[in-house]
Design a protein around this motif. Structure first.
Motif, PDB file in Angstrom:
ATOM      1  N   LYS A 227       0.833  -1.202   0.000  1.00  0.00           N
ATOM      2  CA  LYS A 227       0.000   0.000   0.000  1.00  0.00           C
ATOM      3  C   LYS A 227       0.874   1.260   0.000  1.00  0.00           C
ATOM      4  N   ALA A 228       1.924   1.206   0.831  1.00  0.00           N
ATOM      5  CA  ALA A 228       2.844   2.351   0.921  1.00  0.00           C
ATOM      6  C   ALA A 228       3.572   2.571  -0.402  1.00  0.00           C
ATOM      7  N   VAL A 229       4.043   1.461  -1.008  1.00  0.00           N
ATOM      8  CA  VAL A 229       4.765   1.563  -2.271  1.00  0.00           C
ATOM      9  C   VAL A 229       3.847   2.112  -3.366  1.00  0.00           C
ATOM     10  N   LYS A 230       2.598   1.628  -3.352  1.00  0.00           N
ATOM     11  CA  LYS A 230       1.642   2.080  -4.358  1.00  0.00           C
ATOM     12  C   LYS A 230       1.397   3.581  -4.231  1.00  0.00           C
ATOM     13  N   SER A 231       1.237   4.027  -3.021  1.00  0.00           N
ATOM     14  CA  SER A 231       0.951   5.446  -2.849  1.00  0.00           C
ATOM     15  C   SER A 231       2.171   6.308  -3.206  1.00  0.00           C
ATOM     16  N   LEU A 232       3.387   5.796  -2.953  1.00  0.00           N
ATOM     17  CA  LEU A 232       4.583   6.524  -3.371  1.00  0.00           C
ATOM     18  C   LEU A 232       4.661   6.603  -4.894  1.00  0.00           C
ATOM     19  N   ARG A 233       4.327   5.474  -5.549  1.00  0.00           N
ATOM     20  CA  ARG A 233       4.332   5.449  -7.014  1.00  0.00           C
ATOM     21  C   ARG A 233       3.318   6.441  -7.587  1.00  0.00           C
ATOM     22  N   GLN A 234       2.169   6.493  -6.965  1.00  0.00           N
ATOM     23  CA  GLN A 234       1.143   7.424  -7.444  1.00  0.00           C
ATOM     24  C   GLN A 234       1.618   8.863  -7.292  1.00  0.00           C
ATOM     25  N   ARG A 235       2.134   9.164  -6.104  1.00  0.00           N
ATOM     26  CA  ARG A 235       2.539  10.546  -5.853  1.00  0.00           C
ATOM     27  C   ARG A 235       3.727  10.965  -6.713  1.00  0.00           C
ATOM     28  N   LYS A 236       4.625  10.022  -6.995  1.00  0.00           N
ATOM     29  CA  LYS A 236       5.790  10.325  -7.825  1.00  0.00           C
ATOM     30  C   LYS A 236       5.468  10.190  -9.311  1.00  0.00           C
ATOM     31  N   GLU A 237       4.249   9.722  -9.604  1.00  0.00           N
ATOM     32  CA  GLU A 237       3.829   9.430 -10.974  1.00  0.00           C
ATOM     33  C   GLU A 237       4.816   8.484 -11.644  1.00  0.00           C
ATOM     34  N   GLY A 239       4.466   4.766 -12.489  1.00  0.00           N
ATOM     35  CA  GLY A 239       3.635   3.560 -12.535  1.00  0.00           C
ATOM     36  C   GLY A 239       4.409   2.287 -12.282  1.00  0.00           C
ATOM     37  N   ASN A 240       5.385   1.998 -13.152  1.00  0.00           N
ATOM     38  CA  ASN A 240       6.105   0.723 -13.066  1.00  0.00           C
ATOM     39  C   ASN A 240       7.609   0.871 -12.995  1.00  0.00           C
ATOM     40  N   LYS A 241       8.099   1.999 -13.471  1.00  0.00           N
ATOM     41  CA  LYS A 241       9.557   2.185 -13.562  1.00  0.00           C
ATOM     42  C   LYS A 241      10.205   2.012 -12.190  1.00  0.00           C
ATOM     43  N   PRO A 242      11.312   1.262 -12.141  1.00  0.00           N
ATOM     44  CA  PRO A 242      11.966   1.091 -10.834  1.00  0.00           C
ATOM     45  C   PRO A 242      12.443   2.429 -10.262  1.00  0.00           C
ATOM     46  N   PHE A 243      12.444   2.527  -8.951  1.00  0.00           N
ATOM     47  CA  PHE A 243      13.011   3.722  -8.314  1.00  0.00           C
ATOM     48  C   PHE A 243      14.536   3.658  -8.365  1.00  0.00           C
ATOM     49  N   ALA A 244      15.142   4.836  -8.336  1.00  0.00           N
ATOM     50  CA  ALA A 244      16.612   4.868  -8.356  1.00  0.00           C
ATOM     51  C   ALA A 244      17.141   4.218  -7.090  1.00  0.00           C
TER      52      ALA A 244
END
Ligand SMILES: [Zn+2]
Ligand SMILES: [Zn+2]
Length: 244
Positions: A227-237, A239-244
């Motif tokens: 849930k936390a990861v999903k919300s971070l992905r949403q806020r950072k826009e 979707g699927n791209k890995p984080f640095a």
């Protein structure tokens, strides 16, 4: 007659422990004179029986993080100094000295960081001549505390003693600090108000934290909480791209 040299070195020679290094080598070889930072690198006036050897070793044994791009040396007037000193930096309009990058915490600092007896135990801004922030805190050259963002933190007695001691690892380490005198960490809520804790509870309950470091922000969340990861992905826009 004993001869005297003026030595001019440029490159990455500031913020890497170069003046303390010159000082120690001069002490060891009984060289008198001075060393100073300038906007054009480092200048040394050295005199003594061993001056030629001093010059040879000076170039050969530079600190691990230093890099020389130019080296000049010429004979100069002999003054008969009775000691070797680090003198006040010179600040000229033009500048061509290179600035060191920030350097990851060294082994010695990491050991101190986890030693409950040490006065920098768990202090996140621990640093020394061999590590710590440089580029991100430097406002201007020459590299001196007064020209860094650390200028507003005056050293406590303990830090100042380390800073002044030629045999100490923090001798002339410009960003030297401790929990008593340096920057501190605070946890703030959305409204910018200070709240207790270090953010662990928030992370465990799935919140996202922005950690302000010296060079920018790091975003933190519990990677095992979808849930936390999903919300971070949403806020950072993202979707699927890995984080640095
Ligand atoms: Zn260190
Ligand atoms: Zn201190």
């Amino acid at each position: 007659m004993t001869s005297a040299y003026i030595i001019h070195l440029n490159g990455i020679v500031q913020g890497v422990g170069f003046r303390p290094y010159v000082f120690r080598l001069a002490q060891e070889m009984n060289i008198k004179g001075w060393v100073k930072n300038s906007s054009h690198g480092i200048y040394i006036h050295g005199e003594g029986e061993e001056i030629e050897n001093f010059y040879r070793r000076l170039i050969q044994e530079i600190p691990p993080l230093a890099k020389l791009t130019s080296v000049e040396c010429r004979e100069t007037k002999y003054y008969g100094f009775d000691q070797f000193k680090i003198i006040e930096s010179e600040n000229e309009e033009e500048s061509d000295v290179l600035i060191s990058p920030d350097i990851a915490t060294c082994k010695e600092c990491l050991t101190e960081l986890s030693d409950p007896e040490n006065h920098r135990y768990h202090y996140p801004f621990i640093n020394c001549t061999n590590c710590g922030p440089r580029y991100t805190i430097i406002k201007d050259v020459p590299y001196d505390r007064s020209l860094t963002t650390m200028a507003s933190f005056s050293m406590c007695k303990t830090c100042f003693q380390e800073y002044k001691d030629p045999l100490n690892r923090r001798f002339h380490a410009q960003p030297v600090a401790c929990p008593k005198c340096g920057p501190v960490v605070q946890l703030l809520n959305h409204q910018g108000e200070e709240i207790p804790g270090l953010g662990i509870e928030q992370l465990l309950s799935g919140e996202i934290i922005a950690v302000k470091g010296i060079g920018g922000f790091h975003l933190v969340c519990d990677a095992s909480n979808s849930k936390a990861v999903k919300s971070l992905r949403q806020r950072k826009e993202r979707g699927n791209k890995p984080f640095a």
